[in-house]
Design a protein around this motif. Sequence first.
Motif, PDB file in Angstrom:
ATOM      1  N   GLY A   1     -12.694  15.817  21.187  1.00 11.81           N
ATOM      2  CA  GLY A   1     -13.723  15.104  20.453  1.00 11.81           C
ATOM      3  C   GLY A   1     -14.979  15.950  20.427  1.00 11.81           C
ATOM      4  N   ALA A   2     -15.977  15.511  19.643  1.00 15.54           N
ATOM      5  CA  ALA A   2     -17.245  16.247  19.587  1.00 15.54           C
ATOM      6  C   ALA A   2     -18.390  15.254  19.596  1.00 15.54           C
ATOM      7  CB  ALA A   2     -17.301  17.117  18.343  1.00 15.54           C
ATOM      8  N   VAL A   3     -19.423  15.581  20.357  1.00 22.61           N
ATOM      9  CA  VAL A   3     -20.661  14.787  20.373  1.00 22.61           C
ATOM     10  C   VAL A   3     -21.846  15.740  20.385  1.00 22.61           C
ATOM     11  CG1 VAL A   3     -19.857  12.687  21.529  1.00 22.61           C
ATOM     12  CG2 VAL A   3     -20.520  14.673  22.889  1.00 22.61           C
ATOM     13  N   ALA A   4     -23.009  15.182  20.144  1.00 20.14           N
ATOM     14  CA  ALA A   4     -24.223  16.000  20.197  1.00 20.14           C
ATOM     15  C   ALA A   4     -24.348  16.609  21.590  1.00 20.14           C
ATOM     16  CB  ALA A   4     -25.443  15.153  19.891  1.00 20.14           C
ATOM     17  N   PHE A   5     -24.912  17.808  21.659  1.00 19.19           N
ATOM     18  CA  PHE A   5     -25.054  18.459  22.957  1.00 19.19           C
ATOM     19  C   PHE A   5     -26.016  17.648  23.830  1.00 19.19           C
ATOM     20  CE2 PHE A   5     -26.196  21.641  26.084  1.00 19.19           C
ATOM     21  CZ  PHE A   5     -24.954  22.199  26.343  1.00 19.19           C
ATOM     22  N   PRO A   6     -25.720  17.536  25.142  1.00 24.60           N
ATOM     23  CA  PRO A   6     -26.559  16.712  26.028  1.00 24.60           C
ATOM     24  C   PRO A   6     -28.021  17.158  26.070  1.00 24.60           C
ATOM     25  CG  PRO A   6     -24.506  17.273  27.110  1.00 24.60           C
ATOM     26  CD  PRO A   6     -24.541  18.070  25.846  1.00 24.60           C
ATOM     27  N   TYR A   7     -28.886  16.213  26.505  1.00 21.85           N
ATOM     28  CA  TYR A   7     -30.316  16.464  26.624  1.00 21.85           C
ATOM     29  C   TYR A   7     -30.732  16.193  28.060  1.00 21.85           C
ATOM     30  CZ  TYR A   7     -29.980  11.409  26.227  1.00 21.85           C
ATOM     31  OH  TYR A   7     -29.610  10.107  26.418  1.00 21.85           O
ATOM     32  N   PRO A   8     -31.873  16.742  28.496  1.00 27.54           N
ATOM     33  CA  PRO A   8     -32.329  16.469  29.861  1.00 27.54           C
ATOM     34  C   PRO A   8     -32.626  14.983  30.020  1.00 27.54           C
ATOM     35  CG  PRO A   8     -33.574  18.275  28.890  1.00 27.54           C
ATOM     36  CD  PRO A   8     -32.782  17.661  27.793  1.00 27.54           C
ATOM     37  N   GLU A   9     -32.146  14.420  31.122  1.00 29.92           N
ATOM     38  CA  GLU A   9     -32.200  12.973  31.350  1.00 29.92           C
ATOM     39  C   GLU A   9     -33.606  12.390  31.141  1.00 29.92           C
ATOM     40  OE1 GLU A   9     -29.246  10.864  34.398  1.00 29.92           O
ATOM     41  OE2 GLU A   9     -30.923  11.896  35.352  1.00 29.92           O
ATOM     42  N   ASP A  10     -34.617  13.128  31.657  1.00 28.20           N
ATOM     43  CA  ASP A  10     -35.970  12.577  31.613  1.00 28.20           C
ATOM     44  C   ASP A  10     -36.652  12.791  30.264  1.00 28.20           C
ATOM     45  OD1 ASP A  10     -35.971  15.268  31.943  1.00 28.20           O
ATOM     46  OD2 ASP A  10     -37.611  15.342  33.406  1.00 28.20           O
ATOM     47  N   ARG A  11     -35.954  13.402  29.303  1.00 26.83           N
ATOM     48  CA  ARG A  11     -36.576  13.606  27.991  1.00 26.83           C
ATOM     49  C   ARG A  11     -35.626  13.195  26.858  1.00 26.83           C
ATOM     50  NH1 ARG A  11     -38.469  19.534  28.539  1.00 26.83           N
ATOM     51  NH2 ARG A  11     -37.320  19.341  30.490  1.00 26.83           N
ATOM     52  N   PRO A  12     -35.399  11.868  26.733  1.00 22.37           N
ATOM     53  CA  PRO A  12     -34.440  11.397  25.717  1.00 22.37           C
ATOM     54  C   PRO A  12     -34.844  11.784  24.294  1.00 22.37           C
ATOM     55  CG  PRO A  12     -35.671   9.566  26.698  1.00 22.37           C
ATOM     56  CD  PRO A  12     -35.987  10.773  27.511  1.00 22.37           C
TER      57      PRO A  12
END
Lengths: 299, 456
Positions: free
Chosen positions: B294-305
Amino acid sequence: MKLSSQSKAGLLFALPWFIGFSVFLLYPLLRAFYNSFTEYTVLTPAVWIGGENYQALMKDKVFWQSLGNTFYYAIFAVPLSTIVAIGLALLLNTKVKGQAFYRTFFFLPALVPAVPMAILWLWLFNGEKGIVNYGIQVLNDHNWLFQVPKPNWLGDKTVAKNVLVIMSTWTVGHAMVIYLAGLQQVPLALYEAADLDGASPIRKTFKITLPMLSPVIMFNVIMSIITSFQIFTQPYIMFPGGAPERSTYFYSMYIYDAAFRDNNMGYASAMGWIMFLIIFILTFFARKYMDKKVHYEAN
Amino acid sequence: MKWAKFVSALSIIAIIWAVFAGEAVVKKTPRTDRRIVVTYWEKWGDFEADAMRAVVDDFNKSQDRIFVDFQSVTNIGQKAMLATSGGIPPDVAGLFGPNVAQYAYNNAVIPLDELAQEAGIKREDYITQYYDICTYRGKLWALPSCPASTALHYNRKMLADAGWDPDNPPKTIEELTRLDEMVFKKDGDTIKKMGFLPTDPGWWPWAWSGVFGGKLWDGESKITMTTPENIEAFTWMGSFAKRYGTATVQSFQQGFGSFKSPQNAFMDNKTATVLQGVWMANFIEKFNPELDWGAVAFPYPEDRPELANSTIIDLDILVIPRGAKHPKEAFEFIRYVQTQAAMEKLCSGQKKQSPLANVSEEFIKNHPNPFVELFQDLASSPTAYSTPKTPIWPQWADEIKSATEVINGRIEAEENQGSVRAALQAVQDRMQPKLDNVIRRERALGIYPEKGSVAN
């Protein structure tokens, strides 16, 4: 000046070479010298900037690093490949059954083009699946000698350059053939005389063969200095960008990048000329030093 | 005398060859229909070239004035530049997005502003991020062909095996790191599996900056390698080597086959996730169709949604080199490619999304990539980022790659972020003078916009 018809014919036959030399070597050489004093991006006219390129080079860390890498390679690759080539030539000069076969066999690697060879060595030295480390593993498993470390040949910045030095012994075929031809020139009478005096084979090698071979050694060493300073294809393919940490970034790779990646022809030309001077000086001293030691039969 | 005969036989063969080869080189296919021939060099070979060739054929059939001669050319970045400097460029060249600044700066392409305006082509016709890749210092130098964007591809089975819900792939960087630790498996000194490996495929060593909201420069004149975001990004990148050991990770990576092979780490179940582009689906289909992914958007830093949905955007472009013989006709072809029908045919043939703002339902429905909508949406995300538009970028990118090698090589042995800062500072120190030099030259040439005018 009147030329004899023979001289005219001679000049006529030399003309294609002379045209080729002027167009493809002399002009580019002089043009590069001019360009080295300009800022030149190929598409816009060259702008004269005097010695700025040379000044910038002196301050350029990557320039010094690539120069250091190249010297490192040459210092180890030239003697190593010379010894291997002479050793092989001496072995192949002994009269054994299948001599012609062995001679061909040991020349074969020199016929493999540089690119497939580079890719092949990449797999041999692979840190995980390479046959070199596999061999070391087998050795260690049998506890034959002592435990040999398994270096990360391509990934460790202290080791990677040495992979190329080792590879340089693989392509000694051409030098070996020239040494072999040189060995045929050694007069048999000298060996016969030595035999009468009861000289050992080792003594004969050092007192007769190598001195008689010295002009050939000089030629090969000079050629080998020149080619090792120009090393490009193998590292360019095996270590893109001189990875790891530019430890395999060689001088000619930097010239190439400056010219064709950065479109900075002036800078690249300056580097080219510095390289030319280095090789010129080294060759000059190699000749001067060795000329004294070389034995020419005519003298 | 035998030898003499042999040599003369060889010479005769050589002469015959020269005649044939010479003819092939010199002879041009004559066009009897008096059409204007537009030569078009394109970087792609393989199926991507076929897709473009089909569009070229359509164009050639659509009218009888211009004939586009499509040629697939390797190493086009250099060849087009050298052909242009030699005064014999093609009429159209298909380059890469990051080439725009380099070509514009070197005066190797002609600006398209007027031609585009006449043809009614506007920035709003496109996903603006893509259109902006075609501009440099306020002028339009190219128009899009196929675009790309990237996302996190994940192996559902490997996630499940590690005890991670495959329907809920990692959303944050922290989750991705946790996933990596869960998937990670070692046998003696040898790594068998990893959850994520930032150096694979290693094509975008600069991209971690964007994931953490960092900027590589101010977009105009100042390089900003050592901002806190960048240091955080490259520290995270290096944390994998730190956790498992530089040499161990390197050996693991050396065991990977090449990208286009079944031994590709992701397709070979060695890494559970990978940052890859819209083209990945096609290679999975080719080399491991069994793979459940599957594919999803690349993760982001938790504290900066607010940094969610980041993606690297890249674009293939069409340019008209300076000195092209038929620039008007060349533009007519480029304009044809910009029509929705032609563009969708091209992009679905190349198995990528479309750079246009309007996309037909059929395009999405019939697209070979099941996740095409994700890539299409990501491209217009405000957190999408692309390479800095400057002619020194190729060198800059190499410097960053070298810096990542330094970081990965040294981070293991130390506690603080010293090596990360030092490595980034080295890039800064090396590249800023080069950028200053570019700007100095641009000022002299009058292409550098003074304060108040349009940046980029």
